[in-house]
Design an enzyme around this catalytic site. Structure first.
Site, PDB file in Angstrom:
ATOM      1  N   GLY A   1       0.656  -0.855   0.278  1.00 17.28           N
ATOM      2  CA  GLY A   1      -0.143  -0.328   0.128  1.00 17.28           C
ATOM      3  C   GLY A   1       0.865   1.106  -0.155  1.00 17.28           C
ATOM      4  O   GLY A   1       2.144   1.192   0.495  1.00 17.28           O
TER       5      GLY A   1
ATOM      6  N   VAL B   1      -4.950   1.669  15.943  1.00 15.14           N
ATOM      7  CA  VAL B   1      -5.729   3.007  16.754  1.00 15.14           C
ATOM      8  C   VAL B   1      -5.103   4.466  16.935  1.00 15.14           C
ATOM      9  O   VAL B   1      -4.714   4.313  17.303  1.00 15.14           O
ATOM     10  CB  VAL B   1      -6.302   2.319  18.311  1.00 15.14           C
ATOM     11  CG1 VAL B   1      -7.597   2.623  19.051  1.00 15.14           C
ATOM     12  CG2 VAL B   1      -7.027   0.648  17.943  1.00 15.14           C
TER      13      VAL B   1
ATOM     14  N   LYS C   1      -6.660  -1.443  11.105  1.00 18.64           N
ATOM     15  CA  LYS C   1      -8.089  -1.630  12.366  1.00 18.64           C
ATOM     16  C   LYS C   1      -8.710  -2.432  12.255  1.00 18.64           C
ATOM     17  O   LYS C   1      -9.349  -3.327  12.823  1.00 18.64           O
ATOM     18  CB  LYS C   1      -8.429  -0.100  12.951  1.00 18.64           C
ATOM     19  CG  LYS C   1      -9.357   0.754  11.722  1.00 18.64           C
ATOM     20  CD  LYS C   1     -10.398   1.924  12.430  1.00 18.64           C
ATOM     21  CE  LYS C   1     -10.677   1.979  11.129  1.00 18.64           C
ATOM     22  NZ  LYS C   1     -10.024   2.589  10.217  1.00 18.64           N
TER      23      LYS C   1
ATOM     24  N   THR D   1      -2.083   7.759   1.613  1.00 16.06           N
ATOM     25  CA  THR D   1      -1.701   8.464   2.564  1.00 16.06           C
ATOM     26  C   THR D   1      -0.747   7.794   3.966  1.00 16.06           C
ATOM     27  O   THR D   1       0.592   8.390   3.812  1.00 16.06           O
ATOM     28  CB  THR D   1      -2.657   8.417   3.275  1.00 16.06           C
ATOM     29  OG1 THR D   1      -4.210   9.332   2.353  1.00 16.06           O
ATOM     30  CG2 THR D   1      -2.701  10.132   4.079  1.00 16.06           C
ATOM     31  N   VAL D   2      -1.232   6.810   4.288  1.00 12.50           N
ATOM     32  CA  VAL D   2       0.298   6.416   5.941  1.00 12.50           C
ATOM     33  C   VAL D   2       1.311   5.574   4.785  1.00 12.50           C
ATOM     34  O   VAL D   2       2.337   5.671   5.653  1.00 12.50           O
ATOM     35  CB  VAL D   2      -1.097   5.059   6.386  1.00 12.50           C
ATOM     36  CG1 VAL D   2      -0.094   4.540   6.826  1.00 12.50           C
ATOM     37  CG2 VAL D   2      -1.785   5.934   6.516  1.00 12.50           C
TER      38      VAL D   2
ATOM     39  N   ASP E   1     -16.335   2.150  13.185  1.00 14.40           N
ATOM     40  CA  ASP E   1     -14.635   2.922  12.931  1.00 14.40           C
ATOM     41  C   ASP E   1     -14.327   2.425  14.425  1.00 14.40           C
ATOM     42  O   ASP E   1     -13.466   2.026  15.013  1.00 14.40           O
ATOM     43  CB  ASP E   1     -14.585   4.010  12.342  1.00 14.40           C
ATOM     44  CG  ASP E   1     -12.928   4.102  12.578  1.00 14.40           C
ATOM     45  OD1 ASP E   1     -12.350   3.710  11.747  1.00 14.40           O
ATOM     46  OD2 ASP E   1     -12.826   5.105  13.692  1.00 14.40           O
TER      47      ASP E   1
ATOM     48  N   LYS F   1     -11.888   0.043  16.721  1.00 14.22           N
ATOM     49  CA  LYS F   1     -10.829   0.497  17.888  1.00 14.22           C
ATOM     50  C   LYS F   1     -11.612  -0.238  19.226  1.00 14.22           C
ATOM     51  O   LYS F   1     -10.353  -0.856  20.626  1.00 14.22           O
ATOM     52  CB  LYS F   1     -10.924   2.063  17.524  1.00 14.22           C
ATOM     53  CG  LYS F   1     -10.214   2.245  16.389  1.00 14.22           C
ATOM     54  CD  LYS F   1     -10.637   3.737  15.664  1.00 14.22           C
ATOM     55  CE  LYS F   1      -9.999   4.290  14.367  1.00 14.22           C
ATOM     56  NZ  LYS F   1     -10.424   5.687  14.224  1.00 14.22           N
TER      57      LYS F   1
END
Lengths: 428, 428
Positions: free
Chosen positions: A10, A132, A105, A13-14, A201, A205
């Protein structure tokens, strides 16, 4: 010195943030980890896409299996998201003796126990700090920082989108729909916001936090969930009048090892530290028998904050590699899960009722509360804007969820009540 | 299973808490650490003293060497305090291959590098989570949670006594001396409060936090220190009027690896999360290049909160024992210390001046600021209660410490200034 070789799944963004930190902080990371770290292969959706970060095109592939199957890769960093297919990638990576760092998550909430068991069996690390509360190192804190304590309560603002919406509604007196639309335009909410605004969501978490905090495998279906789409301007205005802010709180509680976990809009007394957590920030409040009240605050999402947690996990994997102790940490889950019944779950409630504006109405309503032994902390009655209608606001003392269910059922057949507008939990 | 054997030095407040947690949480600690933990010997000042906790009298000794020299003891938990003699105990324990958990900020601030070097040489753990901010796991967070990031700022409310005093002064408009007296009666301040109120206790803690945050050995003498005893009711009232709370903040900053560390009363904008930390609570705000703003909040002292951190360290030692990796963690300090000069240190300032109440005074004062190139954010002038005196409040823009020193020196020979009442740092 031979670098530790990382394969990235991937480059959204991250993933971009992970590349930036690993490339940009080489000297610091070497100081921390004692070994160079090199990103060797990256699986992307579309190789032709333009990137915000300089990457050797030879490292890219569109097939995640190219990364998983590469025998040179020591650590898989999974930041692609997804559940079933991604689980297959991760389990195969573990089977091949690769360590895994994930920000996923959804995957950890649904399949965490299975993945962690496979990791232990294969002496692999699987670390998931970024799953999280983005940049807040809350998972380490629960596993290590509070290893000595019995945690009895965890309250989290763990979804930035809903906290942004509620903060805006509170500050500007704006409606849910107007603020949601604005949040979507600013990119704080997705085109389909369901998972955020309906609390799913946050529930995922909280599943992870409750599992770690109470050392027992809590499942997603154990979490009772209610989102914010029904929160009205009037609820927020009444809350303020009584000294409360409305937040979407995940609340996990344990008494004598009996657990309850929920996510719901909650009126939080504004003297409570979590009431002041605004905008897209996240915070996790932890109460331990010995330590008392603590709170951990920071950015819950975003490229670099989330990547900070991913790369901190990567440093831990590298340190463990040097010591030869990957996958050998004591399991942090060692208790049997026991869930509270509705009769054991107890908290204060805020109710807003639209009722007929005539004599005897309040008596009928308070009679119902009395029948179910729910005692009241405060009651406000005032004329409504509607014709011949009054509005009644009630805050109860602690009442069991079972008793409150009884009250709400009785209200359905009570002719003087036109509408139960809102029922929210109250904290602090 | 053979238990890990612990020797305790000190049975005061924290020591009692450690005994309570280790005895009371046996099953949980076994789950966490994978091994039973047993307190075998305890060195106390006075064996005859009555205790708040049941202890087998056969475990007590008045001679710490009995504990250090016992070959059966695996881990020394040092909660007796003191510096030189205690250092000798700890170094001898390390020489004998014992691991050490300590809550001693004075010792770690003054002799941390020497003790940690001895520990590495002897493959021993020396852990000291409890030495800063009691129950908040901030040391783990800096070492592990943010291992991937470059921390550029740490701001701490790390002394509960002074935060209690300033909170009371702010809430009640009370004077420093009245609140100090009350704090002493309540046991929140010591009979000789110097170390707390003059900032030395906070400076020791900031030495430890700056060392870990910036990965370079900061020494206590690098910290510039100013306490709260000069903070007046008027400073707090003016601060409030301008939207600030006054807090005793430890502030450590690093730009391009150049470091400054200070402790001083600081006006904090009340929208900043650390401005809302009240009473005896502690908080550490950490800013990292990648992660951005984070804050960690909790009890800074007290029997059980501090003992929570001590016992969490003990669990880490036991886990490391099982893996055979004690004393083998990568050193978290790997940078050379470079200190900022006064010309490189820069922040906003709040000044309160008593001046002659006549024409041209403000011009003379602003002229001095201009000479040293200090620009002003806001200026308030108002008549003082004193005869023919005016009060001037200035908030500067960011100005170097060198320039501000120049301004203050020039003020000394400026005839229109009767008194520089206060000079404080401004944040947020």
């Amino acid at each position: 010195m031979k670098p530790v070789k990382v394969g990235l799944l991937g480059l959204g963004t991250v993933g971009t943030g992970v590349v930036r930190i690993v490339e940009g902080h080489q000297a610091d990371l070497f100081g921390q980890a004692g070994s160079p770290i090199s990103i060797e292969k990256i699986a992307v959706k579309n190789m032709a896409k333009l990137r915000n970060v300089a990457i050797d095109a030879g490292k890219l592939t569109e097939d995640p299996w190219d990364v998983i199957n590469d025998p040179e890769i020591d650590v898989i960093v999974e930041v692609m998201g997804g559940i079933d297919q991604t689980k297959a990638y991760i389990l195969e990576a573990i089977a091949r003796g690769k360590h895994v760092v994930t920000a996923n998550k959804d995957l950890m909430a649904l399949h965490g126990p299975e993945i962690l068991a496979a990791a232990r069996e294969n002496r692999c690390d699987v670390l998931y700090e970024a799953s999280v509360a983005g940049g807040i190192p809350i998972i380490r804190t629960l596993i290590e920082g509070f290893s000595s304590d019995r945690i009895t309560k965890i309250m989290g603002i763990v979804n930035g989108t809903t906290n942004y919406i509620l903060t805006k509604m509170s500050r500007e007196g704006a409606s849910y729909h107007d603020v949601l639309k604005e949040a979507q335009e600013l990119g704080y909410a997705e085109a389909d916001p369901t998972s955020d605004v309906e609390g799913l969501d946050a529930a995922r978490k909280m599943t992870i936090l409750a599992t770690l905090g109470f050392r027992a495998n809590v499942a997603l279906e154990d979490v009772s969930v209610k989102g914010i789409s029904s929160v009205g301007k009037d609820d927020i205005a009444f809350g303020k009048r009584l000294g409360y802010e409305i937040k979407l709180l995940g609340i996990a509680e344990s008494q004598d090892d009996f657990i309850s976990v929920s996510v719901q809009p909650t009126l939080v007394k504004n003297s409570h530290p979590i009431a002041a957590v605004n905008g897209v920030f996240n915070a996790v409040y932890v109460y331990g028998e010995a330590v008392g009240e603590t709170m951990f605050y920071g950015p819950g999402a975003g490229e670099l904050p989330t990547a900070t947690s991913v790369v901190a996990d990567l440093v831990t994997v590298v340190k463990n590699l040097k010591l030869g102790v990957n996958g050998m940490q004591a399991a942090s889950v060692f208790k049997e899960k026991k869930l509270k019944t509705d009769a054991q779950i107890s908290y204060k409630n805020f109710l807003r009722l639209h009722v007929e504006d005539r004599a005897g109405v309040l008596a009928k309503i308070t009679q119902v509360f009395a029948e179910y032994e729910v005692s009241l902390e405060s009651v406000i009655q005032q004329p409504s804007t509607e014709h011949s209608e009054a509005e009644i606001i009630v805050i109860t003392h602690n009442a069991s969820k079972a008793a409150m269910n009884g009250v709400l059922q009785a209200f359905e057949s009570l002719d003087v009540i036109r509408n139960v507008k809102s029922v929210y939990r109250v904290e602090g």
